[in-house]
Design a protein around this motif. Sequence first.
Motif, PDB file in Angstrom:
ATOM      1  N   LYS A  85       0.822  -1.205   0.000  1.00 11.23           N
ATOM      2  CA  LYS A  85       0.000   0.000   0.000  1.00 11.23           C
ATOM      3  C   LYS A  85       0.867   1.271   0.000  1.00 11.23           C
ATOM      4  O   LYS A  85       1.764   1.412   0.833  1.00 11.23           O
ATOM      5  N   VAL A  86       0.533   2.185  -0.915  1.00  9.59           N
ATOM      6  CA  VAL A  86       1.323   3.409  -1.082  1.00  9.59           C
ATOM      7  C   VAL A  86       0.404   4.620  -1.090  1.00  9.59           C
ATOM      8  O   VAL A  86      -0.656   4.615  -1.737  1.00  9.59           O
ATOM      9  N   ALA A 131      -5.253  12.456   6.212  1.00 15.58           N
ATOM     10  CA  ALA A 131      -5.994  11.625   5.252  1.00 15.58           C
ATOM     11  C   ALA A 131      -5.168  10.423   4.810  1.00 15.58           C
ATOM     12  O   ALA A 131      -5.694   9.304   4.679  1.00 15.58           O
ATOM     13  N   ALA A 132      -3.871  10.631   4.582  1.00 15.26           N
ATOM     14  CA  ALA A 132      -2.995   9.513   4.212  1.00 15.26           C
ATOM     15  C   ALA A 132      -2.893   8.512   5.352  1.00 15.26           C
ATOM     16  O   ALA A 132      -2.926   7.281   5.133  1.00 15.26           O
ATOM     17  N   GLN A 133      -2.795   8.995   6.567  1.00 16.74           N
ATOM     18  CA  GLN A 133      -2.650   8.121   7.731  1.00 16.74           C
ATOM     19  C   GLN A 133      -3.855   7.197   7.895  1.00 16.74           C
ATOM     20  O   GLN A 133      -3.710   6.033   8.298  1.00 16.74           O
ATOM     21  N   PHE A 143       4.847   6.196   2.142  1.00 20.93           N
ATOM     22  CA  PHE A 143       4.353   7.552   1.878  1.00 20.93           C
ATOM     23  C   PHE A 143       5.344   8.230   0.946  1.00 20.93           C
ATOM     24  O   PHE A 143       6.529   8.361   1.260  1.00 20.93           O
ATOM     25  N   LEU A 144       4.863   8.645  -0.236  1.00 18.17           N
ATOM     26  CA  LEU A 144       5.693   9.346  -1.214  1.00 18.17           C
ATOM     27  C   LEU A 144       5.173  10.754  -1.408  1.00 18.17           C
ATOM     28  O   LEU A 144       3.996  10.947  -1.770  1.00 18.17           O
ATOM     29  N   PHE A 175       2.440   9.445  12.485  1.00 19.27           N
ATOM     30  CA  PHE A 175       2.248   8.704  11.231  1.00 19.27           C
ATOM     31  C   PHE A 175       3.556   7.991  10.910  1.00 19.27           C
ATOM     32  O   PHE A 175       4.556   8.620  10.611  1.00 19.27           O
ATOM     33  N   ASN A 176       3.550   6.662  10.986  1.00 19.38           N
ATOM     34  CA  ASN A 176       4.784   5.883  10.927  1.00 19.38           C
ATOM     35  C   ASN A 176       4.796   4.831   9.822  1.00 19.38           C
ATOM     36  O   ASN A 176       4.840   3.622  10.086  1.00 19.38           O
ATOM     37  N   PRO A 177       4.767   5.254   8.563  1.00 20.45           N
ATOM     38  CA  PRO A 177       4.901   4.260   7.491  1.00 20.45           C
ATOM     39  C   PRO A 177       6.308   3.667   7.502  1.00 20.45           C
ATOM     40  O   PRO A 177       7.242   4.264   8.030  1.00 20.45           O
TER      41      PRO A 177
END
Length: 406
Positions: free
Chosen positions: A185-186, A233-235, A242-243, A263-265
């Motif tokens: 997932k990206v 929203a990404a989190q 995360f790019l 937020f810890n990708p």
Amino acid sequence: MTVRITRRNFVRTAGAVAAMAAAPAVVRAQAERKSIKVGWAISKTGPFTGGANASQIPNYRLWVDDVNKAGGINMGGKKLPIEVVEYDDRSQSEELVRAVDRLVSQDKVDFLLPPWGTGMNMAVAPAFHRGNFPMIAPSFITDRMPELVKRWDNIFSLLQPATPYGEAIVGVLKDLRTAGKIGNKVAVVNVTDQFGLELSKAARAALAKEKFEIVYDAGYPIATQDLTPIIAAAQQKNPDVFLAFSYPPDTFALTDAARVRGFNPKVFYAGVGTALAIYPAKFGDAIEGVMGPGGWNPHSQAITDYTARHKALTGTLPDHWVSALCYSGLQALQQSIEKVGKVDRPAIIKVLNSTTFDTITGPLTFKNHIMTGSWLVGQWQGGVFHGVAPNQEGVKPVIAKPVWKA
């Protein structure tokens, strides 16, 4: 003997006399020259200030200082100092175009140095071409480069086009996924100007090819102040990666928001701006593992000496990507001028396109007007933004860990 003066003979004779008169004037002009006038218009204020002040302005000034301390540029056996004329483009393309026109038409500069940023370089590329000014750009990333150099053969890029950057980070992600270190997932975000649009487009295409799932995709206008909603929203989508294809103010804001929200990708990639010396100064050891475009290999005496001179003159450290490339491009320009031996810009352009130059980053060669061998992905490891892709001398293995955690 009587010589008949026809109009044809008169024109031919007058032309020959004029040429004879002009030739010594050209020689005299070169002999009487006291300096080489170099000008630039660049962002000293406005949203592009961070990148310009970190990567180009200090290196323009360092190069001038180094050259003048050495007596100047050797032109036909005589060393001439550099005289500088500079303006603030205020991060506005209209102001930039006016300033470049003033440098050419009023200040009569011998050479122009490029502005900061892809869009700004695009705005003044026609003016550089009209005057046959060699344009060695340190911050110009576009997939249009192969097309542009056919139209404007004076442009040289120290960075790669957009697609190699997108493909390189996806290649890193693919290897990490194969090793079982990340999932599929990206999240992708980008600033909605030419730089962000082109790089995110390239990344999306590469992600689709490698069967990654884009779970969040958003753009935001340049100079957006609060990027917390983007991170929130990404989190919510819980991505592995995360790019962000972002400019320095955005890179800092996105990083800050990610840290505050926890937020810890497993992979956090942002830039430009990640390679700047002020990035670790602001976020400290927390950035271990953060990735972005660029990178460098600092382990050479030339880079060590350059870093010391940069710090001594500017009071700051160079960034870990564009700074050394910018300085190397200026070294290539100087060596081209010295090889030609005069201010003959078309001849200097030909030298740039056909010569390998000795620079602080090693041998520098332009292939189809684009510098070969530059880093595409960097990662903060132990206080250095090491190059981790492509696989070339000095490359470091990638580390994968949730960012903002020990």
